[in-house]
Design a protein around this motif. Structure first.
Motif, PDB file in Angstrom:
ATOM      1  N   CYS A 483       0.830  -1.200   0.000  1.00 10.33           N
ATOM      2  CA  CYS A 483       0.000   0.000   0.000  1.00 10.33           C
ATOM      3  C   CYS A 483       0.868   1.254   0.000  1.00 10.33           C
ATOM      4  N   GLN A 484       1.960   1.226   0.792  1.00  7.80           N
ATOM      5  CA  GLN A 484       2.861   2.372   0.809  1.00  7.80           C
ATOM      6  C   GLN A 484       3.517   2.561  -0.549  1.00  7.80           C
ATOM      7  N   GLY A 485       3.907   1.416  -1.172  1.00  2.67           N
ATOM      8  CA  GLY A 485       4.552   1.515  -2.478  1.00  2.67           C
ATOM      9  C   GLY A 485       3.628   2.083  -3.533  1.00  2.67           C
ATOM     10  N   HIS A 486       2.310   1.732  -3.459  1.00  2.00           N
ATOM     11  CA  HIS A 486       1.379   2.228  -4.466  1.00  2.00           C
ATOM     12  C   HIS A 486       0.908   3.650  -4.173  1.00  2.00           C
ATOM     13  N   SER A 487       1.013   4.097  -2.901  1.00  2.00           N
ATOM     14  CA  SER A 487       0.597   5.458  -2.583  1.00  2.00           C
ATOM     15  C   SER A 487       1.596   6.479  -3.107  1.00  2.00           C
ATOM     16  N   ARG A 488       2.875   6.076  -3.193  1.00  2.00           N
ATOM     17  CA  ARG A 488       3.881   7.018  -3.682  1.00  2.00           C
ATOM     18  C   ARG A 488       3.630   7.433  -5.119  1.00  2.00           C
ATOM     19  N   PRO A 489       3.391   6.498  -6.056  1.00  2.00           N
ATOM     20  CA  PRO A 489       3.099   6.945  -7.423  1.00  2.00           C
ATOM     21  C   PRO A 489       1.882   7.850  -7.508  1.00  2.00           C
ATOM     22  N   GLU A 490       0.839   7.604  -6.634  1.00  2.00           N
ATOM     23  CA  GLU A 490      -0.334   8.476  -6.663  1.00  2.00           C
ATOM     24  C   GLU A 490       0.031   9.892  -6.230  1.00  2.00           C
ATOM     25  N   GLU A 491       0.884  10.004  -5.182  1.00  2.00           N
ATOM     26  CA  GLU A 491       1.318  11.328  -4.754  1.00  2.00           C
ATOM     27  C   GLU A 491       2.123  12.017  -5.849  1.00  2.00           C
ATOM     28  N   GLU A 492       2.978  11.253  -6.522  1.00  2.00           N
ATOM     29  CA  GLU A 492       3.764  11.836  -7.612  1.00  2.00           C
ATOM     30  C   GLU A 492       2.853  12.328  -8.733  1.00  2.00           C
ATOM     31  N   GLN A 493       1.795  11.555  -9.062  1.00  2.00           N
ATOM     32  CA  GLN A 493       0.870  11.979 -10.097  1.00  2.00           C
ATOM     33  C   GLN A 493       0.162  13.273  -9.702  1.00  2.00           C
ATOM     34  N   VAL A 494      -0.253  13.387  -8.418  1.00  2.33           N
ATOM     35  CA  VAL A 494      -0.917  14.612  -7.961  1.00  2.33           C
ATOM     36  C   VAL A 494       0.030  15.798  -8.059  1.00  2.33           C
ATOM     37  N   ASN A 495       1.284  15.608  -7.622  1.00  4.48           N
ATOM     38  CA  ASN A 495       2.254  16.698  -7.698  1.00  4.48           C
ATOM     39  C   ASN A 495       2.496  17.121  -9.141  1.00  4.48           C
ATOM     40  N   LYS A 496       2.591  16.144 -10.046  1.00  2.00           N
ATOM     41  CA  LYS A 496       2.789  16.479 -11.455  1.00  2.00           C
ATOM     42  C   LYS A 496       1.593  17.260 -12.005  1.00  2.00           C
ATOM     43  N   PHE A 497       0.381  16.865 -11.598  1.00  2.12           N
ATOM     44  CA  PHE A 497      -0.801  17.561 -12.086  1.00  2.12           C
ATOM     45  C   PHE A 497      -0.836  19.005 -11.589  1.00  2.12           C
ATOM     46  N   VAL A 498      -0.515  19.199 -10.295  1.00  2.07           N
ATOM     47  CA  VAL A 498      -0.507  20.563  -9.735  1.00  2.07           C
ATOM     48  C   VAL A 498       0.531  21.424 -10.447  1.00  2.07           C
ATOM     49  N   LEU A 499       1.723  20.878 -10.657  1.00  4.62           N
ATOM     50  CA  LEU A 499       2.757  21.642 -11.357  1.00  4.62           C
ATOM     51  C   LEU A 499       2.333  21.971 -12.781  1.00  4.62           C
ATOM     52  N   SER A 500       1.666  21.055 -13.442  1.00  5.68           N
ATOM     53  CA  SER A 500       1.218  21.310 -14.812  1.00  5.68           C
ATOM     54  C   SER A 500       0.158  22.404 -14.847  1.00  5.68           C
ATOM     55  N   VAL A 501      -0.774  22.393 -13.869  1.00  4.24           N
ATOM     56  CA  VAL A 501      -1.800  23.441 -13.818  1.00  4.24           C
ATOM     57  C   VAL A 501      -1.159  24.805 -13.558  1.00  4.24           C
ATOM     58  N   LEU A 502      -0.196  24.860 -12.623  1.00  4.16           N
ATOM     59  CA  LEU A 502       0.497  26.120 -12.363  1.00  4.16           C
ATOM     60  C   LEU A 502       1.245  26.606 -13.588  1.00  4.16           C
ATOM     61  N   ARG A 503       1.863  25.665 -14.302  1.00  5.52           N
ATOM     62  CA  ARG A 503       2.588  26.034 -15.526  1.00  5.52           C
ATOM     63  C   ARG A 503       1.631  26.598 -16.567  1.00  5.52           C
ATOM     64  N   LEU A 504       0.445  25.997 -16.677  1.00  4.36           N
ATOM     65  CA  LEU A 504      -0.549  26.488 -17.637  1.00  4.36           C
ATOM     66  C   LEU A 504      -1.027  27.887 -17.268  1.00  4.36           C
ATOM     67  N   LEU A 505      -1.259  28.127 -15.964  1.00  2.00           N
ATOM     68  CA  LEU A 505      -1.696  29.450 -15.535  1.00  2.00           C
ATOM     69  C   LEU A 505      -0.635  30.512 -15.822  1.00  2.00           C
ATOM     70  N   LEU A 506       0.622  30.193 -15.560  1.00  2.00           N
ATOM     71  CA  LEU A 506       1.698  31.143 -15.825  1.00  2.00           C
ATOM     72  C   LEU A 506       1.799  31.468 -17.311  1.00  2.00           C
ATOM     73  N   VAL A 507       1.696  30.450 -18.140  1.00  2.00           N
ATOM     74  CA  VAL A 507       1.780  30.684 -19.588  1.00  2.00           C
ATOM     75  C   VAL A 507       0.591  31.511 -20.060  1.00  2.00           C
ATOM     76  N   THR A 508      -0.614  31.242 -19.524  1.00  2.00           N
ATOM     77  CA  THR A 508      -1.796  32.009 -19.917  1.00  2.00           C
ATOM     78  C   THR A 508      -1.668  33.477 -19.510  1.00  2.00           C
ATOM     79  N   MET A 509      -1.190  33.713 -18.287  1.00  2.00           N
ATOM     80  CA  MET A 509      -1.006  35.096 -17.838  1.00  2.00           C
ATOM     81  C   MET A 509       0.052  35.802 -18.680  1.00  2.00           C
TER      82      MET A 509
END
Length: 570
Positions: A483-509
């Motif tokens: 369970c710990q091993g599978h939770s890490r990839p999920e956290e990484e996916q969430v972090n990647k998604f947040v960074l991508s959204v922030l990157r999109l907002l910066l480019v739009t601005m």
């Protein structure tokens, strides 16, 4: 004057590199290239040296300073790709295995492919049953030493040849028997052609394995063949997916995704984990190139492919060569005298020796209807040190399953590995990736821990092997680790998604700011540039300026004056 000449010569030397390419017969070709020379230039020099016209099947392989193997890209400079200090050392290898090697136009091409498959056989990449192995080795023997001669070939002469990673005296006697009785009179070219025809029929023909792990943490080898995508586990081929069923390849970090569209519009995603991000990217690029080469009809259909990460993050790659159909059409137009072939003969080889006096296994007693296969996990593990695979690193996904992998390897090492008498019959492809038996136990245990009920069939399966308290505790520990091993990839996916959204907002601005700046320049500045003048004279711009922009500007000026007056009054 002399100092100028010396400085000029030193600069010219600095602009040149020395390159050494190890060929398939283990001879070496050394040349000097310019600092900015492209990979295509080096490859053309090498093919000219070999007198090779059907060159699209071949490539140049190298290892970077991080011990990761790559194919040399012909559109980029050699120095920038290798990232190491000259002199450079590379290997000439088959990159795209011909779907029908016997149909190659020229004998020189067939000979080079023969040398590559001979290396595959020696390094354990080409697996087969004993009868096929004996026949292949006999073909090699006939091609290298000719007909059997009692005066030159004493008893046990085949034992001096090392054709496979491991073999027995019984197999050596079988090889000698076929060489003596069945192949007499065959020329080297005929023996090599028969060798290719036989090798083409084997399940692992054209396999260049990439070590990975599946979602359950089980070790696997991924490979691309002329006919499709292959996954090997244990001594079985668990997946075989034709190229027309592969819709997309992508990777993110160490995770490799294969999108499959099968009959009845059934869409499946296979997920595997490479040892490192560099190994995963290499796997992805190999898949893109193999799919383009074998699947497309024309090279004009090749498109630039993105790794398909969210928004603007990701790698882009484009296959730059011709496709298989174009290569076959071009080969049919070759009209020249067959070039002379200098066969290696009985010269010992460093990595694929023709004659070697290495250790030999004694024959192993076996019961009927049972045989011990050369395990792919054992035979292909040796590829870490060969020049045709991706290295395995210890840091990889699913480390919680390493005890199981190590125990299985220990069990396989206890058995004597020989080539089986029975046919190598890989399992049919059953998607998705099968789950190991201990994973089923963990799944049932998790249901019990969470208070969920099991079905009657599952309870019957569990009653047959009810775990003890110690086993339950061990399985519980594995479940928590899982369970710990599978939770890490999920956290990484969430972090990647947040960074991508922030990157999109910066480019739009940023884009909005640039558009606002351009609008102010058009309406308020006195720059008399032809581009601006043409825009200002359009009816649309005049309407926008007088009906929208000017009232908006007056409104903003009024608000600013009111705010300023309010501040001054207070």
């Amino acid at each position: 004057m002399l100092s100028r000449l010396m400085s000029g010569s030193s600069r010219s030397l600095e602009r040149e590199y020395s390159c050494t390419v190890r060929l398939l017969d283990d001879s070496e070709y050394t040349c000097t290239i310019q600092r900015d020379a492209k990979g295509q230039y080096l490859f053309d020099l090498l093919c000219h040296h070999l007198n090779l016209l059907e060159k699209d099947y071949f490539g140049i392989r190298f290892v970077d300073p991080d011990k990761q193997r790559h194919w040399l890209e012909f559109t980029k400079s050699v120095g920038k790709q290798l990232r190491s200090q000259p002199p450079f050392t590379m290997c000439f290898r088959v990159k795209f295995y011909p779907a029908d090697p016997a149909a190659l136009k020229e004998e020189i091409t067939r000979y080079l492919v023969f040398l590559q498959i001979k290396r595959d056989l020696y390094h354990g990449r080409l697996l087969c049953k004993t009868s096929d192995a004996a026949l292949l080795a006999a073909y090699i023997l006939q091609a290298e030493i000719g007909d059997y001669d009692p005066g030159k070939h004493p008893e046990g002469y085949s034992s001096k040849f090392q054709f496979f990673p491991k073999h027995s005296e019984k197999l050596e006697r079988k090889i000698a028997e076929i060489h003596k009785t069945e192949l007499s009179g065959q020329t080297p070219a005929t023996s090599e052609l028969n060798f290719l025809r036989k090798a083409q029929t084997l399940e692992t023909y054209g396999v260049d394995p990439h070590p990975c792990k599946d979602v359950s943490g089980n070790a696997a080898f991924l490979a691309f063949t002329p006919f499709g995508f292959v996954v090997l586990q244990g001594n079985k081929r668990v997946h075989f997916i034709k190229w027309n069923e592969v819709t997309k390849l992508k990777f993110e970090g160490k995770t490799f995704y294969l999108y499959v569209s099968q009959k009845e519009e059934k869409k499946i995603i296979l997920t595997y984990f490479a040892p490192t991000p560099e190994a995963c990217k290499h796997l992805w690029k190999c898949g893109i190139e193999n799919q383009a080469f074998y699947k497309l009809e024309k090279s004009s259909q090749v498109r630039t492919v993105s790794s398909s990460n969210l928004f603007f993050k990701g790698s882009r790659f484009r296959y730059s060569g011709r496709v298989a159909k174009e290569v076959m059409e071009s080969s049919a137009k070759i009209k020249r005298e067959p070039p002379e072939i200098h066969r290696a003969g009985m010269v010992p080889s460093r990595s694929c020796p023709s004659i070697t006096h290495g250790p030999r296994l004694s024959s192993v007693p076996r019961t009927r209807r049972r045989a011990v296969h050369i395990s792919i996990m054992e035979g292909l593990e040796s590829l870490r040190d060969s020049a045709h695979s991706t290295p395995v690193r210890t840091s990889s996904h699913g480390d919680t399953f390493l005890p199981h992998v190590r125990s299985s390897r220990a069990d396989s090492n206890e058995r004597v590995a020989v080539i089986a008498d029975e046919a190598y019959s890989p399992a049919d492809s059953v998607l998705p990736t099968p789950v190991a038996e201990h994973s089923l136990e963990l799944m049932l245990l998790s249901r019990q821990i969470n208070g969920a009920t099991c079905s009657i069939e599952e309870e019957k399966e569990c009653e047959a092997s009810t775990p003890t308290a110690a086993q339950m505790e061990a399985l519980g520990g594995e479940l928590r680790a899982l369970c710990q091993g599978h939770s890490r990839p999920e956290e990484e996916q969430v972090n990647k998604f947040v960074l991508s959204v922030l990157r999109l907002l910066l480019v739009t601005m940023g884009l909005l700011f640039v558009l606002l700046l351009l609008l102010i320049i058009l309406t308020e500045s006195d720059l008399d540039i032809a581009f601006f003048r043409d825009i200002r004279q359009t009816p649309e711009f005049e309407q926008f300026h007088y009906q929208y922009f000017c009232p908006l500007r007056r409104w903003f000026a009024c608000k600013i004056r009111s705010v300023v007056s309010l501040l001054t009054d207070t």
